[in-house]
Design a protein around this motif. Structure first.
Motif, PDB file in Angstrom:
ATOM      1  N   ASP A  26      44.620  63.921  66.379  1.00 57.98           N
ATOM      2  CA  ASP A  26      43.849  63.019  67.226  1.00 57.98           C
ATOM      3  C   ASP A  26      43.071  61.956  66.452  1.00 57.98           C
ATOM      4  OD1 ASP A  26      42.230  65.022  66.155  1.00 57.98           O
ATOM      5  OD2 ASP A  26      40.746  64.839  67.754  1.00 57.98           O
ATOM      6  N   LEU A  27      43.217  61.946  65.118  1.00 61.92           N
ATOM      7  CA  LEU A  27      42.539  60.952  64.287  1.00 61.92           C
ATOM      8  C   LEU A  27      43.565  60.231  63.429  1.00 61.92           C
ATOM      9  CD1 LEU A  27      39.633  63.200  62.875  1.00 61.92           C
ATOM     10  CD2 LEU A  27      39.626  61.887  64.996  1.00 61.92           C
ATOM     11  N   VAL A  28      43.306  58.965  63.143  1.00 64.21           N
ATOM     12  CA  VAL A  28      44.201  58.208  62.271  1.00 64.21           C
ATOM     13  C   VAL A  28      43.373  57.246  61.429  1.00 64.21           C
ATOM     14  CG1 VAL A  28      44.614  56.408  64.034  1.00 64.21           C
ATOM     15  CG2 VAL A  28      46.263  56.752  62.179  1.00 64.21           C
ATOM     16  N   VAL A  29      43.729  57.097  60.164  1.00 63.00           N
ATOM     17  CA  VAL A  29      43.064  56.135  59.282  1.00 63.00           C
ATOM     18  C   VAL A  29      43.729  54.782  59.444  1.00 63.00           C
ATOM     19  CG1 VAL A  29      42.546  55.520  56.892  1.00 63.00           C
ATOM     20  CG2 VAL A  29      42.412  57.903  57.609  1.00 63.00           C
ATOM     21  N   VAL A  30      42.941  53.782  59.811  1.00 61.58           N
ATOM     22  CA  VAL A  30      43.503  52.442  60.023  1.00 61.58           C
ATOM     23  C   VAL A  30      43.150  51.479  58.883  1.00 61.58           C
ATOM     24  CG1 VAL A  30      43.576  52.660  62.521  1.00 61.58           C
ATOM     25  CG2 VAL A  30      41.504  51.763  61.427  1.00 61.58           C
ATOM     26  N   GLY A  31      42.312  51.938  57.933  1.00 61.61           N
ATOM     27  CA  GLY A  31      41.974  51.056  56.826  1.00 61.61           C
ATOM     28  C   GLY A  31      41.005  51.718  55.864  1.00 61.61           C
ATOM     29  N   GLU A  32      40.842  51.074  54.699  1.00 64.08           N
ATOM     30  CA  GLU A  32      39.919  51.539  53.684  1.00 64.08           C
ATOM     31  C   GLU A  32      39.180  50.345  53.093  1.00 64.08           C
ATOM     32  OE1 GLU A  32      41.737  53.817  50.598  1.00 64.08           O
ATOM     33  OE2 GLU A  32      42.942  55.053  51.978  1.00 64.08           O
ATOM     34  N   ALA A  33      38.010  50.619  52.527  1.00 64.46           N
ATOM     35  CA  ALA A  33      37.247  49.584  51.822  1.00 64.46           C
ATOM     36  C   ALA A  33      36.446  50.254  50.713  1.00 64.46           C
ATOM     37  CB  ALA A  33      36.319  48.841  52.776  1.00 64.46           C
ATOM     38  N   ALA A  34      36.184  49.499  49.643  1.00 66.97           N
ATOM     39  CA  ALA A  34      35.492  50.038  48.480  1.00 66.97           C
ATOM     40  C   ALA A  34      34.051  49.562  48.366  1.00 66.97           C
ATOM     41  CB  ALA A  34      36.261  49.686  47.207  1.00 66.97           C
ATOM     42  N   ASP A  35      33.615  48.695  49.273  1.00 68.46           N
ATOM     43  CA  ASP A  35      32.229  48.216  49.255  1.00 68.46           C
ATOM     44  C   ASP A  35      31.854  47.689  50.625  1.00 68.46           C
ATOM     45  OD1 ASP A  35      33.304  45.577  49.477  1.00 68.46           O
ATOM     46  OD2 ASP A  35      33.424  45.431  47.290  1.00 68.46           O
ATOM     47  N   GLY A  36      30.600  47.280  50.770  1.00 63.31           N
ATOM     48  CA  GLY A  36      30.120  46.845  52.074  1.00 63.31           C
ATOM     49  C   GLY A  36      30.792  45.599  52.595  1.00 63.31           C
ATOM     50  N   VAL A  37      31.013  44.634  51.708  1.00 67.30           N
ATOM     51  CA  VAL A  37      31.680  43.400  52.135  1.00 67.30           C
ATOM     52  C   VAL A  37      33.079  43.710  52.636  1.00 67.30           C
ATOM     53  CG1 VAL A  37      32.596  41.187  51.358  1.00 67.30           C
ATOM     54  CG2 VAL A  37      30.324  41.928  50.602  1.00 67.30           C
ATOM     55  N   GLY A  38      33.784  44.563  51.897  1.00 70.02           N
ATOM     56  CA  GLY A  38      35.118  44.956  52.323  1.00 70.02           C
ATOM     57  C   GLY A  38      35.099  45.711  53.635  1.00 70.02           C
ATOM     58  N   ALA A  39      34.041  46.502  53.851  1.00 72.85           N
ATOM     59  CA  ALA A  39      33.927  47.257  55.096  1.00 72.85           C
ATOM     60  C   ALA A  39      33.783  46.326  56.292  1.00 72.85           C
ATOM     61  CB  ALA A  39      32.729  48.202  55.021  1.00 72.85           C
ATOM     62  N   VAL A  40      32.912  45.333  56.168  1.00 72.46           N
ATOM     63  CA  VAL A  40      32.703  44.383  57.268  1.00 72.46           C
ATOM     64  C   VAL A  40      33.992  43.627  57.557  1.00 72.46           C
ATOM     65  CG1 VAL A  40      31.432  42.334  57.993  1.00 72.46           C
ATOM     66  CG2 VAL A  40      30.243  44.167  56.777  1.00 72.46           C
ATOM     67  N   ARG A  41      34.687  43.243  56.500  1.00 76.12           N
ATOM     68  CA  ARG A  41      35.955  42.528  56.662  1.00 76.12           C
ATOM     69  C   ARG A  41      37.003  43.426  57.316  1.00 76.12           C
ATOM     70  NH1 ARG A  41      37.020  41.681  51.592  1.00 76.12           N
ATOM     71  NH2 ARG A  41      35.719  39.820  51.493  1.00 76.12           N
ATOM     72  N   ALA A  42      37.063  44.684  56.882  1.00 75.15           N
ATOM     73  CA  ALA A  42      38.060  45.608  57.416  1.00 75.15           C
ATOM     74  C   ALA A  42      37.819  45.920  58.886  1.00 75.15           C
ATOM     75  CB  ALA A  42      38.071  46.900  56.595  1.00 75.15           C
ATOM     76  N   VAL A  43      36.541  45.983  59.282  1.00 74.27           N
ATOM     77  CA  VAL A  43      36.234  46.212  60.698  1.00 74.27           C
ATOM     78  C   VAL A  43      36.830  45.106  61.558  1.00 74.27           C
ATOM     79  CG1 VAL A  43      34.363  46.198  62.395  1.00 74.27           C
ATOM     80  CG2 VAL A  43      34.180  47.630  60.360  1.00 74.27           C
ATOM     81  N   ALA A  44      36.691  43.868  61.092  1.00 74.65           N
ATOM     82  CA  ALA A  44      37.240  42.730  61.835  1.00 74.65           C
ATOM     83  C   ALA A  44      38.768  42.764  61.878  1.00 74.65           C
ATOM     84  CB  ALA A  44      36.768  41.426  61.206  1.00 74.65           C
ATOM     85  N   GLN A  45      39.374  43.242  60.803  1.00 78.35           N
ATOM     86  CA  GLN A  45      40.835  43.242  60.710  1.00 78.35           C
ATOM     87  C   GLN A  45      41.478  44.445  61.387  1.00 78.35           C
ATOM     88  OE1 GLN A  45      41.314  43.109  56.448  1.00 78.35           O
ATOM     89  NE2 GLN A  45      41.209  40.863  56.354  1.00 78.35           N
ATOM     90  N   CYS A  46      40.842  45.631  61.276  1.00 77.49           N
ATOM     91  CA  CYS A  46      41.484  46.870  61.716  1.00 77.49           C
ATOM     92  C   CYS A  46      40.991  47.396  63.058  1.00 77.49           C
ATOM     93  CB  CYS A  46      41.276  47.957  60.666  1.00 77.49           C
ATOM     94  SG  CYS A  46      41.838  47.537  59.015  1.00 77.49           S
ATOM     95  N   ALA A  47      39.843  46.905  63.522  1.00 78.18           N
ATOM     96  CA  ALA A  47      39.254  47.346  64.794  1.00 78.18           C
ATOM     97  C   ALA A  47      39.170  48.865  64.900  1.00 78.18           C
ATOM     98  CB  ALA A  47      40.049  46.779  65.967  1.00 78.18           C
ATOM     99  N   PRO A  48      38.462  49.523  63.962  1.00 78.64           N
ATOM    100  CA  PRO A  48      38.332  50.985  64.049  1.00 78.64           C
ATOM    101  C   PRO A  48      37.372  51.389  65.164  1.00 78.64           C
ATOM    102  CG  PRO A  48      36.937  50.148  62.313  1.00 78.64           C
ATOM    103  CD  PRO A  48      37.713  48.963  62.826  1.00 78.64           C
ATOM    104  N   ASP A  49      37.476  52.640  65.562  1.00 77.84           N
ATOM    105  CA  ASP A  49      36.512  53.200  66.511  1.00 77.84           C
ATOM    106  C   ASP A  49      35.294  53.741  65.777  1.00 77.84           C
ATOM    107  OD1 ASP A  49      38.227  52.878  68.818  1.00 77.84           O
ATOM    108  OD2 ASP A  49      39.411  54.538  67.987  1.00 77.84           O
ATOM    109  N   LEU A  50      35.518  54.192  64.533  1.00 80.61           N
ATOM    110  CA  LEU A  50      34.452  54.805  63.755  1.00 80.61           C
ATOM    111  C   LEU A  50      34.645  54.508  62.275  1.00 80.61           C
ATOM    112  CD1 LEU A  50      32.766  58.202  64.130  1.00 80.61           C
ATOM    113  CD2 LEU A  50      33.940  57.747  61.971  1.00 80.61           C
ATOM    114  N   VAL A  51      33.532  54.272  61.582  1.00 82.84           N
ATOM    115  CA  VAL A  51      33.549  54.024  60.146  1.00 82.84           C
ATOM    116  C   VAL A  51      32.871  55.187  59.440  1.00 82.84           C
ATOM    117  CG1 VAL A  51      32.853  52.475  58.277  1.00 82.84           C
ATOM    118  CG2 VAL A  51      33.426  51.536  60.539  1.00 82.84           C
ATOM    119  N   VAL A  52      33.567  55.816  58.494  1.00 81.03           N
ATOM    120  CA  VAL A  52      32.951  56.812  57.621  1.00 81.03           C
ATOM    121  C   VAL A  52      32.419  56.042  56.421  1.00 81.03           C
ATOM    122  CG1 VAL A  52      33.298  58.866  56.211  1.00 81.03           C
ATOM    123  CG2 VAL A  52      34.489  58.648  58.400  1.00 81.03           C
ATOM    124  N   MET A  53      31.098  55.988  56.270  1.00 79.67           N
ATOM    125  CA  MET A  53      30.449  55.036  55.357  1.00 79.67           C
ATOM    126  C   MET A  53      29.695  55.718  54.216  1.00 79.67           C
ATOM    127  SD  MET A  53      29.705  51.732  54.893  1.00 79.67           S
ATOM    128  CE  MET A  53      29.789  50.881  56.487  1.00 79.67           C
TER     129      MET A  53
END
Length: 210
Positions: A26-53
């Motif tokens: 019931d869970l799937v990884v849609v993206g990864e990021a190595a820092d905060g800037v990458g996380a914000v960018r990945a949210v816009a690109q991958c549209a996750p439901d939840l971020v493990v931060m």
């Protein structure tokens, strides 16, 4: 299916989390990021439901990234997963909008459960952190006395265990109930007590016994 974005500056940690998450149905990884800037960018690109931060990362840290992500009205929820269990990191993360805060010694199954529970609207913490938050709140004088509420014996049992910092699964095991039944009791307890999240309910539980 819950879409998960993994944010941590350690590639090995991200790989381990990916293997854990993708072993579920019931869970799937849609993206990864190595820092905060990458996380914000990945949210816009991958549209996750939840971020493990993660919190401590180069450049933009996890707190600032959480603030950017959680500040968007329809943005994903953020579940912090970090090595730091001190107030210096906890409170800024909560103020930034995190929906949960776990330390990295959390059991794998507990992390997966946390992801699901945060998506269901729970405000979630590692048990040790929840107990500390509750204790600190209890030590602060309440503006008004804790009101008496009419509880069933089973609701009272569940409330006491919430006050001890137990998870839904732990309460179910302790009381020999199903997790779904525990959740129903929690809904009833929040309605009767006026508490809108688990932390406030735990504080209510502890103050009620004093």
């Amino acid at each position: 299916m819950i879409r998960v974005l993994l944010v941590d500056d350690q590639r090995l940690v991200r790989a381990g989390l990916r293997m854990l998450v993708e072993a579920t149905s019931d869970l799937v990884v849609v993206g990864e990021a190595a820092d905060g800037v990458g996380a914000v960018r990945a949210v816009a690109q991958c549209a996750p439901d939840l971020v493990v931060m993660d919190l401590r990362m180069p450049g933009m840290d996890g707190v600032e990234a959480t603030r950017c992500i959680a500040g968007v009205g329809d943005g994903p929820k953020v579940l912090v997963l970090t090595t730091f269990d001190d107030d210096e990191h906890l409170y800024p993360a909560l103020a930034a909008g995190a929906s949960g805060y776990l330390v990295k010694d959390t059991e794998p199954e507990a992390l997966l459960s946390a992801i699901r529970r945060v998506m269901e609207g729970e405000l979630l913490f590692s048990p040790s952190l929840l107990r500390r938050l509750v204790q600190r709140a209890v030590e602060t004088p309440a503006e008004t006395p804790t009101a008496a509420v009419d509880l069933t014996p089973r609701e009272a049992d569940v409330l006491d265990l919430v006050g001890e910092g137990l998870s839904n699964g732990e309460i179910a095991a302790r009381l020999h109930l199903g997790v779904t039944t525990v959740k129903k009791h929690l809904v009833a307890l929040m309605d009767k007590t006026g508490c809108d999240n688990r932390v406030r309910l735990a504080v209510f539980a502890v103050r009620r016994t004093r």
